[in-house]
Design a protein around this motif. Structure first.
Motif, PDB file in Angstrom:
ATOM      1  N   GLU A 118       5.315  75.913  65.100  1.00  0.00           N
ATOM      2  CA  GLU A 118       4.454  76.777  64.293  1.00  0.00           C
ATOM      3  C   GLU A 118       4.732  78.250  64.566  1.00  0.00           C
ATOM      4  OE1 GLU A 118       0.521  75.527  65.213  1.00  0.00           O
ATOM      5  OE2 GLU A 118       0.583  73.751  63.903  1.00  0.00           O
ATOM      6  N   VAL A 128      10.464  73.401  59.662  1.00  0.00           N
ATOM      7  CA  VAL A 128       9.420  73.303  60.688  1.00  0.00           C
ATOM      8  C   VAL A 128       8.486  72.143  60.376  1.00  0.00           C
ATOM      9  CG1 VAL A 128       7.390  74.467  61.619  1.00  0.00           C
ATOM     10  CG2 VAL A 128       9.544  75.707  61.388  1.00  0.00           C
ATOM     11  N   THR A 129       8.101  71.994  59.109  1.00  0.00           N
ATOM     12  CA  THR A 129       7.229  70.870  58.726  1.00  0.00           C
ATOM     13  C   THR A 129       7.908  69.538  59.012  1.00  0.00           C
ATOM     14  OG1 THR A 129       6.249  72.239  56.976  1.00  0.00           O
ATOM     15  CG2 THR A 129       5.946  69.858  56.825  1.00  0.00           C
ATOM     16  N   LYS A 135      10.354  77.190  56.860  1.00  0.00           N
ATOM     17  CA  LYS A 135       9.033  76.564  56.995  1.00  0.00           C
ATOM     18  C   LYS A 135       9.096  75.083  56.641  1.00  0.00           C
ATOM     19  CE  LYS A 135       6.486  80.834  56.100  1.00  0.00           C
ATOM     20  NZ  LYS A 135       5.546  81.554  55.206  1.00  0.00           N
ATOM     21  N   GLU A 137      10.817  80.537  53.316  1.00  0.00           N
ATOM     22  CA  GLU A 137      10.191  79.273  52.936  1.00  0.00           C
ATOM     23  C   GLU A 137      11.048  78.076  53.346  1.00  0.00           C
ATOM     24  OE1 GLU A 137       7.245  78.724  51.729  1.00  0.00           O
ATOM     25  OE2 GLU A 137       6.732  80.853  51.679  1.00  0.00           O
ATOM     26  N   ASP A 188       9.840  84.876  57.808  1.00  0.00           N
ATOM     27  CA  ASP A 188       9.311  84.860  56.446  1.00  0.00           C
ATOM     28  C   ASP A 188      10.340  84.232  55.499  1.00  0.00           C
ATOM     29  OD1 ASP A 188       7.668  85.283  54.287  1.00  0.00           O
ATOM     30  OD2 ASP A 188       8.286  87.359  53.987  1.00  0.00           O
ATOM     31  N   ALA A 206       7.733  79.222  62.429  1.00  0.00           N
ATOM     32  CA  ALA A 206       7.372  79.486  61.033  1.00  0.00           C
ATOM     33  C   ALA A 206       6.577  80.781  60.895  1.00  0.00           C
ATOM     34  CB  ALA A 206       6.561  78.310  60.487  1.00  0.00           C
ATOM     35  N   TRP A 207       5.818  81.141  61.928  1.00  0.00           N
ATOM     36  CA  TRP A 207       5.018  82.361  61.885  1.00  0.00           C
ATOM     37  C   TRP A 207       5.885  83.607  62.029  1.00  0.00           C
ATOM     38  CZ3 TRP A 207       3.606  86.146  65.617  1.00  0.00           C
ATOM     39  CH2 TRP A 207       2.510  86.937  65.271  1.00  0.00           C
TER      40      TRP A 207
END
Length: 325
Positions: A239, A254-255, A251, A248, A246, A242-243
């Motif tokens: 997390e 990461v998911t 991210k 997508e 910037d 992803a933070w």
């Protein structure tokens, strides 16, 4: 008779000035080529300090860094106290500024207060300077009152937006650099996962391999590997990645990593699908840029290329017709 001058300079003076500028440019180029530095040395040093911080649970790793951080903390504490007295410091603003700093590659969270402080101080300084130059010094005596007020308003707005514009520029450049290396990073992660490496070891290996080609992405992967090794919750490390970035696409990675950690699904197959999608997306963007190229080249073609071509082709013919007539 004196020759023609430009800004009070004769042709010989202009030639001397241009020769001096060319010599200076050559010296700068030679110095830049002779003093090439390793772009990863500073990043490796910062990551090693972060590893020591996570390992020992302290804020600083040596005396010099401690003194620098203490001085920085004193400055930010002064700014924080001033903003709190003026009642303009909000927690939401601090969190947003911290996130932008992290996405821009700036690790210090204390500088978020400096960003908010800059939004308060820069308009005052910029507005006073613009008012002094426009209305007191009168550097534009021919301007009307409307133009003067417009210039003052532009200077005031630019001073207020300067920190955000600077951070947005750094974020966009860093995000674009990271986005280019994601497909290659996923391919290497697939190879590492199929070779039997753990997730943190795979991230460390990919960061080492991509450090020179994509230093920003290698920096983030190395930091993620360090946090995976020392943080109590591995989910928090993903997390944080992803933070800090910037992008997508990252991210989505990461998911996928969080789901594989939680449900035990095969990591290599999921990353291979993501890598194929990202490569297809990158190819589509390249084709889109190639399709826009004719429209982009129309204006330069009309303004610069076609007139020169007409002069070269029709010039001799026009001279011949003039001589014959």
């Amino acid at each position: 008779m004196n020759g023609a001058t430009l800004f009070g300079l004769s042709a010989a003076d202009l030639a001397t000035l241009m020769a001096a500028l060319a010599t200076f440019a050559v010296l700068v180029a030679i110095y830049a080529a002779a003093t090439v530095r390793n772009p990863m040395s500073r990043r490796v040093k910062a990551l090693n300090e972060r590893r020591e911080q996570l390992k020992a649970g302290i804020t600083v790793s040596n005396t010099k860094r401690r003194a620098r951080l203490v001085h920085q903390r004193e400055s930010t504490d002064f700014m924080r106290s001033l903003l709190q007295k003026l009642k303009v410091l909000q927690d939401d603003q601090v969190k947003v500024a911290q996130k932008k700093l992290a996405q821009a590659g700036i690790r210090s969270k204390d500088l978020a207060v400096a960003v908010i402080f800059g939004r308060l101080i820069l308009p005052i300084v910029g507005g006073l300077t613009a008012a002094l130059l426009i209305y007191v010094v009168d550097i534009f005596p021919d301007w009307t009152d409307v133009k003067r007020f417009g210039a003052f308003a532009v200077a005031l707005l630019a001073s207020y937006k300067a920190p955000d514009i600077y951070l947005s520029n750094k974020i966009s450049k860093r995000s674009a650099a990271i986005r280019k290396g994601i497909p290659d990073a996923l391919d290497l992660l697939v190879i590492c996962a199929e070779a039997g490496l753990t997730v943190d070891a795979a991230f460390a290996r990919v960061a080492k391999e991509l450090g020179r080609a994509y230093p920003e992405l290698g920096d983030e992967f190395q930091l993620t590997s360090i946090e995976l090794s020392f943080l109590t919750e591995r989910r928090q490390a993903f997390e944080n990645l992803a933070w800090r970035v910037d992008v997508e696409a990252l991210k989505g990675v990461v998911t996928t990593m969080i789901q594989t950690e939680k449900y035990g699904t095969p990591l290599a197959s999921a990353l291979r699908v993501l890598s194929a999608e990202f490569r297809h997306e990158r190819m589509m963007k390249a084709e889109e840029k190639a399709a826009r190229l004719p429209a982009i080249m129309t204006v330069p073609l009309i303004l610069f290329i076609l007139p020169t071509l007409f002069i070269v082709i029709l010039g001799p013919a026009a001279c011949s017709i003039k001589e014959s007539l």
